[in-house]
Design a protein around this motif. Structure first.
Motif, PDB file in Angstrom:
ATOM      1  N   PHE A  64       0.851  -1.187   0.000  1.00  0.00           N
ATOM      2  CA  PHE A  64       0.000   0.000   0.000  1.00  0.00           C
ATOM      3  C   PHE A  64       0.885   1.235   0.000  1.00  0.00           C
ATOM      4  O   PHE A  64       2.102   1.141   0.212  1.00  0.00           O
ATOM      5  CB  PHE A  64      -0.959   0.017   1.209  1.00  0.00           C
ATOM      6  CG  PHE A  64      -0.282  -0.005   2.551  1.00  0.00           C
ATOM      7  CD1 PHE A  64       0.076   1.177   3.203  1.00  0.00           C
ATOM      8  CD2 PHE A  64      -0.012  -1.214   3.190  1.00  0.00           C
ATOM      9  CE1 PHE A  64       0.688   1.148   4.446  1.00  0.00           C
ATOM     10  CE2 PHE A  64       0.603  -1.240   4.432  1.00  0.00           C
ATOM     11  CZ  PHE A  64       0.958  -0.056   5.068  1.00  0.00           C
ATOM     12  N   ALA A  65       0.263   2.367  -0.237  1.00  0.00           N
ATOM     13  CA  ALA A  65       0.969   3.652  -0.202  1.00  0.00           C
ATOM     14  C   ALA A  65       0.069   4.681   0.463  1.00  0.00           C
ATOM     15  O   ALA A  65      -1.159   4.574   0.412  1.00  0.00           O
ATOM     16  CB  ALA A  65       1.350   4.107  -1.612  1.00  0.00           C
ATOM     17  N   VAL A  66       0.695   5.666   1.101  1.00  0.00           N
ATOM     18  CA  VAL A  66      -0.055   6.707   1.805  1.00  0.00           C
ATOM     19  C   VAL A  66       0.464   8.067   1.362  1.00  0.00           C
ATOM     20  O   VAL A  66       1.644   8.376   1.559  1.00  0.00           O
ATOM     21  CB  VAL A  66       0.099   6.585   3.337  1.00  0.00           C
ATOM     22  CG1 VAL A  66      -0.767   7.620   4.043  1.00  0.00           C
ATOM     23  CG2 VAL A  66      -0.246   5.176   3.810  1.00  0.00           C
ATOM     24  N   PRO A  67      -0.380   8.910   0.745  1.00  0.00           N
ATOM     25  CA  PRO A  67       0.045  10.273   0.400  1.00  0.00           C
ATOM     26  C   PRO A  67       0.008  11.165   1.634  1.00  0.00           C
ATOM     27  O   PRO A  67      -0.849  11.004   2.509  1.00  0.00           O
ATOM     28  CB  PRO A  67      -0.989  10.713  -0.635  1.00  0.00           C
ATOM     29  CG  PRO A  67      -2.209   9.927  -0.294  1.00  0.00           C
ATOM     30  CD  PRO A  67      -1.749   8.609   0.271  1.00  0.00           C
ATOM     31  N   LEU A  68       0.949  12.095   1.701  1.00  0.00           N
ATOM     32  CA  LEU A  68       1.035  13.003   2.843  1.00  0.00           C
ATOM     33  C   LEU A  68       0.917  14.444   2.382  1.00  0.00           C
ATOM     34  O   LEU A  68       1.716  14.899   1.563  1.00  0.00           O
ATOM     35  CB  LEU A  68       2.369  12.830   3.585  1.00  0.00           C
ATOM     36  CG  LEU A  68       2.693  11.448   4.131  1.00  0.00           C
ATOM     37  CD1 LEU A  68       4.035  11.467   4.826  1.00  0.00           C
ATOM     38  CD2 LEU A  68       1.611  10.985   5.087  1.00  0.00           C
ATOM     39  N   ALA A 107       9.517  -0.285   4.133  1.00  0.00           N
ATOM     40  CA  ALA A 107       8.879   1.003   3.841  1.00  0.00           C
ATOM     41  C   ALA A 107       9.934   2.058   3.530  1.00  0.00           C
ATOM     42  O   ALA A 107      11.073   1.996   4.002  1.00  0.00           O
ATOM     43  CB  ALA A 107       8.020   1.454   5.020  1.00  0.00           C
ATOM     44  N   ILE A 108       9.521   3.049   2.747  1.00  0.00           N
ATOM     45  CA  ILE A 108      10.393   4.172   2.398  1.00  0.00           C
ATOM     46  C   ILE A 108       9.523   5.371   2.054  1.00  0.00           C
ATOM     47  O   ILE A 108       8.437   5.223   1.496  1.00  0.00           O
ATOM     48  CB  ILE A 108      11.320   3.797   1.213  1.00  0.00           C
ATOM     49  CG1 ILE A 108      12.339   4.913   0.925  1.00  0.00           C
ATOM     50  CG2 ILE A 108      10.517   3.423  -0.021  1.00  0.00           C
ATOM     51  CD1 ILE A 108      13.418   4.509  -0.076  1.00  0.00           C
ATOM     52  N   THR A 109       9.992   6.563   2.436  1.00  0.00           N
ATOM     53  CA  THR A 109       9.285   7.783   2.057  1.00  0.00           C
ATOM     54  C   THR A 109       9.865   8.325   0.760  1.00  0.00           C
ATOM     55  O   THR A 109      11.062   8.218   0.498  1.00  0.00           O
ATOM     56  CB  THR A 109       9.387   8.870   3.138  1.00  0.00           C
ATOM     57  OG1 THR A 109      10.765   9.222   3.322  1.00  0.00           O
ATOM     58  CG2 THR A 109       8.810   8.379   4.459  1.00  0.00           C
ATOM     59  N   GLY A 110       9.002   8.907  -0.076  1.00  0.00           N
ATOM     60  CA  GLY A 110       9.440   9.490  -1.335  1.00  0.00           C
ATOM     61  C   GLY A 110       8.840  10.873  -1.507  1.00  0.00           C
ATOM     62  O   GLY A 110       7.784  11.191  -0.963  1.00  0.00           O
ATOM     63  N   GLN A 158      -3.526  -1.454   4.037  1.00  0.00           N
ATOM     64  CA  GLN A 158      -3.861  -0.051   3.885  1.00  0.00           C
ATOM     65  C   GLN A 158      -3.254   0.740   5.031  1.00  0.00           C
ATOM     66  O   GLN A 158      -3.190   0.258   6.163  1.00  0.00           O
ATOM     67  CB  GLN A 158      -5.389   0.131   3.890  1.00  0.00           C
ATOM     68  CG  GLN A 158      -5.858   1.562   3.678  1.00  0.00           C
ATOM     69  CD  GLN A 158      -7.369   1.680   3.716  1.00  0.00           C
ATOM     70  OE1 GLN A 158      -8.066   0.754   4.135  1.00  0.00           O
ATOM     71  NE2 GLN A 158      -7.891   2.825   3.283  1.00  0.00           N
ATOM     72  N   GLY A 159      -2.833   1.952   4.732  1.00  0.00           N
ATOM     73  CA  GLY A 159      -2.376   2.853   5.775  1.00  0.00           C
ATOM     74  C   GLY A 159      -3.423   3.924   6.011  1.00  0.00           C
ATOM     75  O   GLY A 159      -3.754   4.682   5.091  1.00  0.00           O
ATOM     76  N   VAL A 169       5.013   1.122   0.960  1.00  0.00           N
ATOM     77  CA  VAL A 169       5.203  -0.058   1.801  1.00  0.00           C
ATOM     78  C   VAL A 169       5.109  -1.309   0.927  1.00  0.00           C
ATOM     79  O   VAL A 169       4.161  -1.454   0.147  1.00  0.00           O
ATOM     80  CB  VAL A 169       4.162  -0.116   2.929  1.00  0.00           C
ATOM     81  CG1 VAL A 169       4.380  -1.345   3.807  1.00  0.00           C
ATOM     82  CG2 VAL A 169       4.214   1.154   3.775  1.00  0.00           C
ATOM     83  N   PHE A 170       6.091  -2.217   1.077  1.00  0.00           N
ATOM     84  CA  PHE A 170       6.202  -3.399   0.233  1.00  0.00           C
ATOM     85  C   PHE A 170       6.229  -4.664   1.087  1.00  0.00           C
ATOM     86  O   PHE A 170       6.679  -4.639   2.243  1.00  0.00           O
ATOM     87  CB  PHE A 170       7.486  -3.335  -0.598  1.00  0.00           C
ATOM     88  CG  PHE A 170       7.599  -2.124  -1.484  1.00  0.00           C
ATOM     89  CD1 PHE A 170       7.241  -2.181  -2.823  1.00  0.00           C
ATOM     90  CD2 PHE A 170       8.073  -0.915  -0.977  1.00  0.00           C
ATOM     91  CE1 PHE A 170       7.342  -1.067  -3.646  1.00  0.00           C
ATOM     92  CE2 PHE A 170       8.182   0.204  -1.793  1.00  0.00           C
ATOM     93  CZ  PHE A 170       7.809   0.121  -3.125  1.00  0.00           C
ATOM     94  N   THR A 171       5.806  -5.784   0.511  1.00  0.00           N
ATOM     95  CA  THR A 171       5.901  -7.070   1.186  1.00  0.00           C
ATOM     96  C   THR A 171       5.843  -8.175   0.140  1.00  0.00           C
ATOM     97  O   THR A 171       5.638  -7.924  -1.058  1.00  0.00           O
ATOM     98  CB  THR A 171       4.778  -7.244   2.234  1.00  0.00           C
ATOM     99  OG1 THR A 171       5.083  -8.358   3.063  1.00  0.00           O
ATOM    100  CG2 THR A 171       3.428  -7.455   1.560  1.00  0.00           C
ATOM    101  N   VAL A 172       6.062  -9.416   0.593  1.00  0.00           N
ATOM    102  CA  VAL A 172       5.872 -10.577  -0.268  1.00  0.00           C
ATOM    103  C   VAL A 172       4.618 -11.310   0.187  1.00  0.00           C
ATOM    104  O   VAL A 172       4.224 -11.237   1.352  1.00  0.00           O
ATOM    105  CB  VAL A 172       7.088 -11.529  -0.226  1.00  0.00           C
ATOM    106  CG1 VAL A 172       8.301 -10.866  -0.839  1.00  0.00           C
ATOM    107  CG2 VAL A 172       7.389 -11.978   1.188  1.00  0.00           C
ATOM    108  N   ASN A 173       3.980 -12.023  -0.729  1.00  0.00           N
ATOM    109  CA  ASN A 173       2.759 -12.752  -0.405  1.00  0.00           C
ATOM    110  C   ASN A 173       3.052 -13.946   0.510  1.00  0.00           C
ATOM    111  O   ASN A 173       4.130 -14.500   0.489  1.00  0.00           O
ATOM    112  CB  ASN A 173       2.070 -13.235  -1.689  1.00  0.00           C
ATOM    113  CG  ASN A 173       1.573 -12.060  -2.520  1.00  0.00           C
ATOM    114  OD1 ASN A 173       1.207 -11.013  -1.971  1.00  0.00           O
ATOM    115  ND2 ASN A 173       1.560 -12.232  -3.841  1.00  0.00           N
TER     116      ASN A 173
END
Length: 580
Positions: free
Chosen positions: A71-75, A548-551, A118-119, A576-580
């Motif tokens: 998932f990703a979260v906009p700030l 996770a990483i901020t961009g 989800q974040g 945010v990344f993960t493997v199944n």
């Protein structure tokens, strides 16, 4: 005041209440690297030794090819920015399923990441920061700190603000920066009951310092100035009278704009300091200019100086040494040593004895280096260094008001700059990512009466020579020798995370990637279109590991002459990344 998000705050606050017992105590921070806290990331570099190493290994070399965006979260949306730039440079913190992250203005966000899919933003703490871009500040923020039930942010206007972790309301705030231009860009560091903050704006004609605040109230407990006033130890290295400018120390820089490290055994904090100011006019401030370009070791209770090591005395190349101070126990020449290692912005990797600051060994890690012909094997100083001279003359040439400029390698940005480095204690290998380039610099003198505290004071000009590229480097701390190097197309402003068999970093072109920890060969990557200047981290929730990483950076963050990146769009995001 906090801004709560309708529809998400009730459930999230209920979850928060179930974890209220787990306040971020000094004991938890000290145990951040243990099994009990392995799934959390409680402080900017994960552990007090700043190793940025996690033993979480569900995501590994065997399955990283299946890594997907979770998932990703906009700030925050589009915000005004000083100098037309805004950078996401912080490390997300995670505690029991909640993430804490700051935007370029230092505004704290609490995000519920417990679902893994989800974040949900729980609150945004309103610090009251002035977002007027005409203030001319460098708009970057490198993260938050957790203490008890507080989320602490240090702001570019010189305030430190503590937000309640449950409600997002401001619990206390203190105006710690007192003089024009003073402020913060780095994450605060919590040690025991103290919040440590480093004055970040040295290049704005200010004087660097590290201050300790009471974590519960914000009351100042001690302050150490990195530019000593006349009569204090080290003041003799600011030969201001020779320049006809007796007050040159007052605008001397030596800022602290990256979070430090802490050794609980010796109760010592270690911080890196910035360049002397003006950076390109050494005739304005003759001498070695202590404690600029140094590692300083201070007593955590009193702020008293225990030792220092200066990497580039009388620097005129902008080789700040604010970067991460890696602490480790290592066997060197068959002897067990307490070691502090540091990837210098000047292109050299150093190892010191962290008990007394004595030099152990060093190695060049950038491909091209011309500013010195080497390091003295006894002292660790550049071989050209002459303690009898007020103005040093390094190998690439001198900067003087009556002479043309010079080309210095590495680039004035480094090497490795503020971008966090990492260390794997199992293998004894340290990692750094950074820039491969040179730059042209020249002196442009400014009269003392024309210096304006709070305004940028370079004392010269600077340009990139050619096109910047980048590299990832691995050094064996035991031997001080390079063991692997991976050249990259673009300069790296992100820094690294290391897990048992992988090294992680982001790129200014929007690519997030993983590399084999032994060979540094790339093993996985994804381009998400957002320039990365923040470092990756990893955590687990519900028994599952995430990275996770901020961009977010305008104009590609640091295009380095790569014109294809200059139109990259800014979007402040957490990925945010993960493997199944």
């Amino acid at each position: 005041m906090a801004r709560l998000l309708a529809g998400t705050c009730v459930a999230a606050l209920a979850l928060s209440g179930t974890a209220a017992w787990a306040q971020v105590t000094p004991e938890r921070l000290a145990a951040a690297g243990t099994e009990a806290e392995m799934g959390n990331w409680l402080t900017v570099h994960k552990t007090y030794d700043s190793n940025r190493f996690s033993s979480l290994n569900q995501i590994n070399a065997g399955n990283v090819a299946g890594l997907k965006l979770a998932f990703a979260v906009p700030l925050g949306g589009l915000e005004p920015a000083g100098f037309g730039i805004g950078y996401m440079e912080g490390t997300p913190l995670v505690d029991n399923g909640f993430m804490y992250v700051s935007d370029p203005w230092g505004t704290p966000y609490k995000i519920d990441v417990s679902s893994g899919t989800q974040g949900k933003v729980v609150w945004v703490c309103d610090t009251g920061i002035d977002k007027d871009p005409s203030r001319g500040v460098l708009l970057a923020h490198r993260g938050l700190a957790l203490a008890g039930n507080l989320v602490i942010t240090a702001l570019n206007d010189g305030r430190v603000v503590a937000c309640d972790s449950e409600t997002g309301d401001v619990a206390w705030e203190q105006q710690v920066g007192k003089e024009p231009g003073e402020g913060f860009t780095s994450a605060a560091q919590v040690v025991g009951n103290k919040v440590l903050v480093g004055q970040s704006y040295g290049d704005w004609a200010t004087r660097g310092w590290l201050a300790a605040l009471n974590a519960e109230t914000g009351e100042e407990l001690w302050r150490f100035y990195t530019v000593p006033e006349p009569g204090q130890p080290g003041s003799e290295t600011w030969k201001c009278e020779e320049a006809g400018n007796p007050d040159c120390w007052k605008t001397g820089g030596a800022a602290l704009w990256v979070s430090g490290s802490y050794d609980p055994e010796s109760n010592t904090v270690y911080w890196g300091t910035g360049n002397p100011v003006p950076m390109f006019d050494p005739e304005f401030r003759p001498g070695d200019n202590l404690y600029s370009n140094s590692t300083i070791a201070l007593d955590a209770d009193t702020g008293a100086l225990k030792w220092h090591f200066q990497y580039t005395p009388g620097d005129y190349m902008d080789y700040d040494e604010v970067g991460v101070q890696l602490l480790m126990d290592a066997k060197v020449n068959g002897e067990d040593r307490k070691v502090l290692s540091h990837f210098g912005r000047n292109g050299i990797f150093y190892s010191l004895d962290r008990n007394n600051g004595s030099y152990i060994h060093s190695a060049q890690y950038v491909t091209e280096l011309n500013w010195t012909k080497g390091v003295d094997p006894k002292t660790g100083k550049p071989v050209e260094y002459d303690p009898s001279k007020s103005l040093q003359e390094y190998a690439m040439g001198v900067l003087r008001r009556d002479q043309p400029g010079v080309t210095n390698c590495p680039h004035y940005s480094g090497g490795t700059n503020y971008y966090p480095t990492a260390y794997n204690p199992t293998t004894g290998v340290a990692y750094a990512a950074g820039i491969e380039a040179c730059s042209d610099i020249a002196t442009k003198s400014v009269a003392p009466q024309d210096v304006v505290p709070g305004s940028v004071f370079l004392g010269g000009t600077l340009t990139t020579k050619g096109i910047q590229t980048g590299s990832i480097n691995a050094i064996d701390v035991t031997t001080g020798k390079a063991v692997a190097k991976q050249n990259t197309q673009y300069p790296n402003n992100s820094g690294v995370l290391v897990t048992p068999d992988l090294v992680w970093t982001g790129s200014v072109d929007g690519t997030f990637g993983a590399f084999d920890a032994k060979t540094l060969a790339p093993v996985w990557s994804m381009n998400v279109g957002t320039a990365f200047r923040g470092p990756p981290m990893t955590y687990s929730v519900g028994g599952k590991q995430y990275v996770a990483i901020t961009g977010g950076a305008l104009g590609g963050g640091n295009a380095g002459g790569n014109v294809e990146l200059t139109n990259n769009q800014a979007a402040n995001m957490v990925w945010v990344f993960t493997v199944n």
